[in-house]
Design a protein around this motif. Structure first.
Motif, PDB file in Angstrom:
ATOM      1  N   ARG A   1       0.832  -1.199   0.000  1.00  0.00           N
ATOM      2  CA  ARG A   1       0.000   0.000   0.000  1.00  0.00           C
ATOM      3  C   ARG A   1       0.874   1.261   0.000  1.00  0.00           C
ATOM      4  O   ARG A   1       0.624   2.213  -0.717  1.00  0.00           O
ATOM      5  N   TYR A   2       1.948   1.206   0.846  1.00  0.00           N
ATOM      6  CA  TYR A   2       2.804   2.391   0.967  1.00  0.00           C
ATOM      7  C   TYR A   2       4.066   2.318   0.110  1.00  0.00           C
ATOM      8  O   TYR A   2       4.838   3.270   0.077  1.00  0.00           O
ATOM      9  N   SER A   3       4.324   1.166  -0.502  1.00  0.00           N
ATOM     10  CA  SER A   3       5.583   0.948  -1.245  1.00  0.00           C
ATOM     11  C   SER A   3       6.801   1.218  -0.363  1.00  0.00           C
ATOM     12  O   SER A   3       7.765   1.876  -0.775  1.00  0.00           O
ATOM     13  N   GLN A   4       6.720   0.748   0.861  1.00  0.00           N
ATOM     14  CA  GLN A   4       7.809   0.953   1.823  1.00  0.00           C
ATOM     15  C   GLN A   4       8.041  -0.326   2.611  1.00  0.00           C
ATOM     16  O   GLN A   4       7.117  -1.131   2.783  1.00  0.00           O
ATOM     17  N   PHE A   5       9.266  -0.501   3.116  1.00  0.00           N
ATOM     18  CA  PHE A   5       9.546  -1.626   4.014  1.00  0.00           C
ATOM     19  C   PHE A   5      10.547  -1.199   5.071  1.00  0.00           C
ATOM     20  O   PHE A   5      11.227  -0.183   4.927  1.00  0.00           O
TER      21      PHE A   5
ATOM     22  N   GLN B   1      10.657  -0.534  -9.911  1.00  0.00           N
ATOM     23  CA  GLN B   1      10.803  -1.794 -10.648  1.00  0.00           C
ATOM     24  C   GLN B   1      11.169  -1.477 -12.100  1.00  0.00           C
ATOM     25  O   GLN B   1      10.426  -0.791 -12.800  1.00  0.00           O
ATOM     26  N   LYS B   2      12.345  -1.988 -12.494  1.00  0.00           N
ATOM     27  CA  LYS B   2      12.797  -1.746 -13.871  1.00  0.00           C
ATOM     28  C   LYS B   2      11.969  -2.539 -14.869  1.00  0.00           C
ATOM     29  O   LYS B   2      11.381  -3.560 -14.535  1.00  0.00           O
ATOM     30  N   GLN B   3      11.993  -2.087 -16.096  1.00  0.00           N
ATOM     31  CA  GLN B   3      11.422  -2.881 -17.185  1.00  0.00           C
ATOM     32  C   GLN B   3      12.274  -4.130 -17.342  1.00  0.00           C
ATOM     33  O   GLN B   3      13.499  -4.067 -17.213  1.00  0.00           O
ATOM     34  N   LEU B   4      11.647  -5.252 -17.638  1.00  0.00           N
ATOM     35  CA  LEU B   4      12.413  -6.487 -17.821  1.00  0.00           C
ATOM     36  C   LEU B   4      13.469  -6.300 -18.908  1.00  0.00           C
ATOM     37  O   LEU B   4      14.594  -6.750 -18.776  1.00  0.00           O
ATOM     38  N   THR B   5      13.094  -5.611 -19.945  1.00  0.00           N
ATOM     39  CA  THR B   5      13.981  -5.486 -21.101  1.00  0.00           C
ATOM     40  C   THR B   5      15.192  -4.591 -20.837  1.00  0.00           C
ATOM     41  O   THR B   5      16.149  -4.606 -21.611  1.00  0.00           O
TER      42      THR B   5
ATOM     43  N   GLY C   1      21.734  -7.408   2.371  1.00  0.00           N
ATOM     44  CA  GLY C   1      22.081  -6.272   1.503  1.00  0.00           C
ATOM     45  C   GLY C   1      21.805  -6.527   0.029  1.00  0.00           C
ATOM     46  O   GLY C   1      21.879  -5.599  -0.785  1.00  0.00           O
ATOM     47  N   ALA C   2      21.484  -7.769  -0.324  1.00  0.00           N
ATOM     48  CA  ALA C   2      21.224  -8.103  -1.739  1.00  0.00           C
ATOM     49  C   ALA C   2      20.126  -7.221  -2.330  1.00  0.00           C
ATOM     50  O   ALA C   2      20.176  -6.864  -3.512  1.00  0.00           O
ATOM     51  N   HIS C   3      19.149  -6.866  -1.505  1.00  0.00           N
ATOM     52  CA  HIS C   3      18.034  -6.043  -1.985  1.00  0.00           C
ATOM     53  C   HIS C   3      18.488  -4.691  -2.558  1.00  0.00           C
ATOM     54  O   HIS C   3      17.761  -4.069  -3.315  1.00  0.00           O
ATOM     55  N   PHE C   4      19.668  -4.257  -2.145  1.00  0.00           N
ATOM     56  CA  PHE C   4      20.144  -2.943  -2.598  1.00  0.00           C
ATOM     57  C   PHE C   4      21.104  -3.063  -3.781  1.00  0.00           C
ATOM     58  O   PHE C   4      21.610  -2.069  -4.287  1.00  0.00           O
ATOM     59  N   HIS C   5      21.390  -4.297  -4.188  1.00  0.00           N
ATOM     60  CA  HIS C   5      22.359  -4.505  -5.286  1.00  0.00           C
ATOM     61  C   HIS C   5      21.723  -5.151  -6.511  1.00  0.00           C
ATOM     62  O   HIS C   5      22.300  -5.124  -7.588  1.00  0.00           O
ATOM     63  N   ILE C   6      20.594  -5.816  -6.306  1.00  0.00           N
ATOM     64  CA  ILE C   6      19.997  -6.637  -7.357  1.00  0.00           C
ATOM     65  C   ILE C   6      18.662  -6.022  -7.776  1.00  0.00           C
ATOM     66  O   ILE C   6      17.933  -5.510  -6.929  1.00  0.00           O
ATOM     67  N   SER C   7      18.341  -6.111  -9.062  1.00  0.00           N
ATOM     68  CA  SER C   7      17.008  -5.661  -9.497  1.00  0.00           C
ATOM     69  C   SER C   7      15.984  -6.735  -9.161  1.00  0.00           C
ATOM     70  O   SER C   7      16.085  -7.865  -9.643  1.00  0.00           O
ATOM     71  N   ILE C   8      15.041  -6.349  -8.327  1.00  0.00           N
ATOM     72  CA  ILE C   8      13.999  -7.275  -7.886  1.00  0.00           C
ATOM     73  C   ILE C   8      12.736  -7.027  -8.714  1.00  0.00           C
ATOM     74  O   ILE C   8      12.253  -5.893  -8.777  1.00  0.00           O
ATOM     75  N   HIS C   9      12.267  -8.076  -9.364  1.00  0.00           N
ATOM     76  CA  HIS C   9      11.070  -7.953 -10.206  1.00  0.00           C
ATOM     77  C   HIS C   9       9.996  -8.877  -9.646  1.00  0.00           C
ATOM     78  O   HIS C   9      10.169 -10.092  -9.667  1.00  0.00           O
TER      79      HIS C   9
END
Lengths: 249, 249
Positions: free
Chosen positions: B21-25, B99-103, B157-165
């Motif tokens: 809802r808030y786009s926060q964690f 969230q990045k575009q997959l492409t 810390g992976a959440h800050f290095h990897i694009s999560i889709h």
């Protein structure tokens, strides 16, 4: 119904102190108990309650065949003995396996756990060692207990296939002629240790936060690392152990 | 002191519904928060209480430099926001990365998680992917949430290095020309898939109990297994994933 005094004693086995006093531990779940029975573990007794699709008649027949007492009890009694919130409705009491002499398996490879403290990691390491057919695990005196309920669940039957040696001095493994390898991110890659020429090895996995303890550092022949190219600081000990076991086997 | 209404809102972020809802964690621990700040994650605010050797002045200075509001609060307030019993006395609020575009990353390798349900396993998989420099993780709609507090802790810390889709359809990754590999114990060993000739791949890891779901099975180019010689029934998904990532990189 389990007599109140025995129920209390069984419940006390959730604590390490009482497990070692009685040399017994509890296991739970239909599949794990079937694996214990099939693997000739010393299953003393089982208790279950019927619910949904359970009980599994195949397992009950096996318990009959092996003359292992088993009894239907209340859901509440199972909940008291179980370590999980959503349990499968069956718990069994198992005697500790007899601890073999270290020298009984002197020609086989070892995993040695030095102060590994997370039960989830330890269970996963046992399960992985079992997958790769490693027959011996040694535990330093300060590791989490291998018979901790969470370790037993994570091991998925490894406890009934592998010789578990508690309170092991790494010197004694080295004295049997094993090359001592230790996972450490400051080490070299395994390919540089000429690993294929090592005839019998002992892979040491250290504490999640402190790595290999100073006390055993002088015994290590090779520190081995898994090269990474990303930004993570380290690998989880169970994953690092899994990759090294894969490479060594 | 955190206003009662805001404290309640922050606490609600322990639930997936409110995170989205808030786009926060929320994240916790001095090291993880420092990693978030260093990695240019969108850290909105931090709260801490002083205890023992803490606070870490280096981190507080960094928060100052980046003009991230931070405030000393009571131990009780931290305990309300923390997800762990023995917390380190610091919690931060982070905005979901865009969230990045997959492409955007069509030439890079992927991990795709199909109905992985254990937060500990998922965190470990993220940490391992980060170690091996894998830049993209796709989640099926029925996976545990990547921003679940236990996943975030395990990710280190992976959440800050990897694009999560999140909510990714595997068809879309296949459409970008990736060879789809899936870990499955009935598959062949990776060496038989001519893995070195695969220029860009997506490794699918499935549910701990059900494996790869039927729905995506037609998309898999190769099922890959890790040969074992022991008695275990399977490997833990995070360990199997770790060995395959090691082999593929």
């Amino acid at each position: 119904m389990i007599p109140a005094k025995e129920l209390k004693r069984l419940k006390s086995l959730k604590q390490k102190k009482y497990r070692y006093r009685y040399s017994q531990f509890l296991i739970e779940g239909w599949r794990l108990i079937e694996e214990a029975v099939t693997s000739q573990a010393n299953v003393i007794q089982a208790w279950y309650h019927t619910d949904r699709d359970y009980p599994d008649q195949v397992l009950l027949d096996k318990l009959d065949q092996k003359q292992i007492p088993h009894e239907e009890v209340t859901k509440n009694e199972i909940n008291i003995l179980s370590d999980t919130v959503h349990n499968q409705g069956i718990v069994a009491l198992v005697k500790f396996p007899e601890q073999k002499q270290l020298t009984d398996n002197s020609n086989q490879n070892w995993i040695y756990l030095d102060n590994v403290s997370d039960p989830g990691n330890l269970g996963t390491i046992l399960r992985t060692a079992d997958w790769f057919g490693i027959r011996n695990i040694g535990f330093s005196h300060n590791c989490v207990d291998p018979y901790n309920p969470k370790v037993v669940r994570g091991g998925m039957g490894a406890h009934f296939h592998i010789s578990i040696h508690t309170e092991v001095d790494l010197n004694d493994i080295k004295a049997m002629g094993h090359t001592i390898l230790a996972a450490d991110q400051s080490g070299t890659s395994l390919s540089k240790c000429n690993a294929s020429s090592i005839t019998k090895w002992c892979l040491v996995l250290g504490s999640e936060t402190h790595g290999i303890s100073e006390e055993i550092t002088p015994l290590i022949d090779h520190f081995v690392a898994i090269p990474g190219t990303g930004k993570a600081e380290s690998l989880n000990v169970a994953v690092a152990g899994g990759i090294l076991m894969f490479l060594l086997k």
